[in-house]
Design a protein around this motif. Structure first.
Motif, PDB file in Angstrom:
ATOM      1  N   THR A  47     -13.306  -0.101   9.022  1.00 48.74           N
ATOM      2  CA  THR A  47     -12.537   1.055   8.586  1.00 48.74           C
ATOM      3  C   THR A  47     -11.616   1.445   9.737  1.00 48.74           C
ATOM      4  OG1 THR A  47     -14.023   2.770   9.441  1.00 48.74           O
ATOM      5  CG2 THR A  47     -14.553   1.849   7.272  1.00 48.74           C
ATOM      6  N   ARG A  48     -10.848   2.493   9.529  1.00 50.73           N
ATOM      7  CA  ARG A  48      -9.966   2.958  10.605  1.00 50.73           C
ATOM      8  C   ARG A  48     -10.754   3.480  11.807  1.00 50.73           C
ATOM      9  NH1 ARG A  48      -4.683   4.045   9.962  1.00 50.73           N
ATOM     10  NH2 ARG A  48      -4.768   6.049  11.067  1.00 50.73           N
ATOM     11  N   TRP A  97      -5.761  -5.117   7.390  1.00 47.28           N
ATOM     12  CA  TRP A  97      -6.846  -4.629   6.551  1.00 47.28           C
ATOM     13  C   TRP A  97      -7.898  -3.905   7.399  1.00 47.28           C
ATOM     14  CZ3 TRP A  97      -7.910  -3.607   1.667  1.00 47.28           C
ATOM     15  CH2 TRP A  97      -9.228  -3.242   1.358  1.00 47.28           C
ATOM     16  N   GLY A  98      -8.256  -2.715   6.962  1.00 47.88           N
ATOM     17  CA  GLY A  98      -9.225  -1.898   7.679  1.00 47.88           C
ATOM     18  C   GLY A  98      -8.586  -0.898   8.609  1.00 47.88           C
ATOM     19  N   SER A  99      -7.340  -1.169   9.019  1.00 46.63           N
ATOM     20  CA  SER A  99      -6.619  -0.224   9.862  1.00 46.63           C
ATOM     21  C   SER A  99      -5.556   0.532   9.074  1.00 46.63           C
ATOM     22  CB  SER A  99      -5.964  -0.954  11.044  1.00 46.63           C
ATOM     23  OG  SER A  99      -6.956  -1.544  11.854  1.00 46.63           O
ATOM     24  N   LEU A 100      -5.385   0.186   7.806  1.00 50.60           N
ATOM     25  CA  LEU A 100      -4.458   0.905   6.934  1.00 50.60           C
ATOM     26  C   LEU A 100      -5.075   2.236   6.508  1.00 50.60           C
ATOM     27  CD1 LEU A 100      -3.376  -2.078   4.646  1.00 50.60           C
ATOM     28  CD2 LEU A 100      -2.136  -1.161   6.613  1.00 50.60           C
ATOM     29  N   ALA A 101      -4.264   3.083   5.911  1.00 53.54           N
ATOM     30  CA  ALA A 101      -4.749   4.375   5.437  1.00 53.54           C
ATOM     31  C   ALA A 101      -5.850   4.173   4.390  1.00 53.54           C
ATOM     32  CB  ALA A 101      -3.599   5.173   4.839  1.00 53.54           C
ATOM     33  N   PRO A 150       0.796  -1.238   0.000  1.00 56.31           N
ATOM     34  CA  PRO A 150       0.000   0.000   0.000  1.00 56.31           C
ATOM     35  C   PRO A 150       0.827   1.286   0.000  1.00 56.31           C
ATOM     36  CG  PRO A 150       0.192  -0.816   2.241  1.00 56.31           C
ATOM     37  CD  PRO A 150       0.939  -1.793   1.379  1.00 56.31           C
ATOM     38  N   ASP A 151       2.158   1.173  -0.062  1.00 59.99           N
ATOM     39  CA  ASP A 151       2.982   2.386   0.028  1.00 59.99           C
ATOM     40  C   ASP A 151       2.895   3.236  -1.234  1.00 59.99           C
ATOM     41  OD1 ASP A 151       3.922   1.657   2.592  1.00 59.99           O
ATOM     42  OD2 ASP A 151       5.373   0.299   1.680  1.00 59.99           O
TER      43      ASP A 151
END
Length: 472
Positions: A279-280, A210-214, A154-155
């Motif tokens: 989601t976050r 997953w879900g805690s990423l940006a 995801p970077d």
């Protein structure tokens, strides 16, 4: 046609329980073009029908039903004995974290699957009725590698509008590769053909965090394609199902979330989906919360076992989260802590879930929560109504090697503070019987037993062996 001996399977799943019948599905991963023999059960033949197609393989599924109790089915000339008695005395196994983030498919099999072999041997002596998988059944973190559009996700994200068709094919084939490798391992394959599985996914079944990423990563075209491929793989390989054809245990037939419930005599297994709507800022969305809040009160001697892929009761990780956000070099670990119920971002949601379990405890019976995810074993308690308790049992992982013992000791020290997310409901991290520390850094699995109506839990540890029984 290809020799069916080259087929992986049967892998057995529990679709649902209706009265005295247990509805099952058998999954097979066959070379493309191979003939997969039917399943023979209760005097009838049940064909194995194509469920999903891949470049060199076809996934097949046969659905059938058997009466509760001692039963058997036959496939390809072999008989598989089952212990499906959910009415009286029963044994359930719980596992999680079946892999590692890096190089999992390259690990030596006997080392990687040592605890699976121990579980297989235990079933041979005292059969299990069900096998519950509490998340991270596969570690899919490397599936994005090897394709230019996802190599650096995801970077880094590709330009919008890139042709994603080939990436979709790449991701589907990489998921197949991982599931097929795990399901072909001898110890897993043996027990999975003889004990019906119930599976709940977690982040590594998609990707780490997953879900805690940006949001820019998860909501990107690559992120959404990765989620879609992981979701399809979950339905295929962890539920023997497909969109529009979900087993009756799933709460949402449309699959907006993948939470499910099993009701058997004296037992309710409840597994909310903590990834599909994540989601976050939230763990579950409207569908997941509707499922939880629509659950009726416990009846008679019914016991609730809730599967929470992330531990529901834990130490004050919010303190560690605050520290990490204050130290720039530690901010890379923020996603790991945001994944937890105790995160600052989820604290109100955490209280909401605990409040629902307090309501279940109004019957005066204890409630049990089983979890994995942290690569350690531990347990915790929180009072409910009267003398009733909420028992949190964490078993993690069956294949993932444990973190350093220093990390277990640190968490044990942090756990001494306890926590009180609900007034008058103090959470206490307890020692597993026979263990010195509150957290145990050994590979492990959990066994739940009902005998004469009484429930108990035992952990099987790789080094120290069996824990004394804990009454539930």
């Amino acid at each position: 046609m290809t020799d069916p001996a080259k087929t992986i399977g049967p892998i057995l799943y529990l679709d649902h329980v209706a009265g005295d019948l247990v509805h099952l599905a058998a999954l097979f991963i066959a070379p493309r073009g191979a003939a997969v023999p039917p399943v023979e059960a209760a005097g009838a033949l049940f064909p194995a029908k194509p469920l999903a197609e891949y470049a060199a393989a076809t996934v097949h599924r046969a659905r059938f039903a058997l009466p509760q109790g001692q039963a058997e089915y036959r496939w390809n000339g072999q008989t598989f004995a089952l212990s499906l008695d959910l009415h009286g005395d029963a044994r359930l196994a719980y596992v999680s974290c079946n892999g590692e983030e890096v190089g999992d498919l390259d690990r030596e099999g006997s080392e990687r699957n040592a605890m699976w072999e121990r579980l297989r041997a235990e079933h041979g002596k005292a059969p299990f009725a069900l096998l519950m998988h509490g998340g991270d059944q596969v570690y899919a973190d490397e599936v994005t590698q090897g394709h230019p559009l996802s190599d650096h996700w995801p970077d880094r994200l590709p330009d919008p509008g890139a042709d994603l068709g080939d990436l979709r094919r790449h991701l589907r084939e990489r998921f197949l590769e991982r599931y097929a490798a795990l399901y072909a391992s001898p110890s897993f394959a043996w027990i999975a053909a003889r004990v019906p599985s119930l599976m709940q996914w977690d982040d590594h079944d998609i990707c780490d965090g997953w879900g805690s990423l940006a949001r820019r990563a998860t909501e990107s075209e690559v992120g959404q394609l990765l989620f879609a491929a992981a979701r399809e793989a979950f339905l295929t390989f962890q539920a023997a199902a497909a969109d529009g054809d979900l087993p009756a245990r799933f709460a949402d037939p449309q699959g907006g979330h993948l939470g499910w419930t099993i009701r058997a005599p004296g037992l309710r297994l409840l597994a909310p989906d903590m990834r599909s709507e994540r989601t976050r800022r939230r763990i579950m969305g409207p569908g997941g919360w509707a499922m939880m809040e629509d659950e009726p009160p416990l009846q008679g001697d019914e016991r609730l076992v809730l599967m929470s892929s992330v531990p529901l009761l834990g130490p004050r990780l919010s303190l560690l989260e605050t520290l990490m956000m204050a130290v720039p070099r530690m901010q890379s670990y923020e996603d790991d802590l945001r994944d937890q119920w105790q995160s600052h971002s989820h604290r109100e949601e955490w209280r909401r879930m605990l409040g629902l379990l307090v309501d279940f405890g109004q019957t005066g019976r204890n409630v049990v929560v089983v979890s994995g995810e942290i690569h350690l074993a531990t347990r915790a308690e929180m009072p409910l109504q009267g003398t009733a308790k909420l028992h949190q049992l964490v078993a993690s992982g069956i294949a993932h090697r444990p973190p350093p013992r220093a990390w277990a000791r640190f968490l044990g020290t942090l756990a001494m503070l306890g926590d009180d997310p609900l007034p008058g409901k103090h959470i206490a991290i307890r020692r597993i019987p026979g263990q010195v520390g509150r957290y145990v850094a050994q590979r492990n699995y959990l066994v739940l037993t009902r005998q004469a109506g009484a429930w108990q839990a035992e952990w099987e540890f790789e080094i120290s062996g069996r824990s004394p029984a804990l009454a539930l």
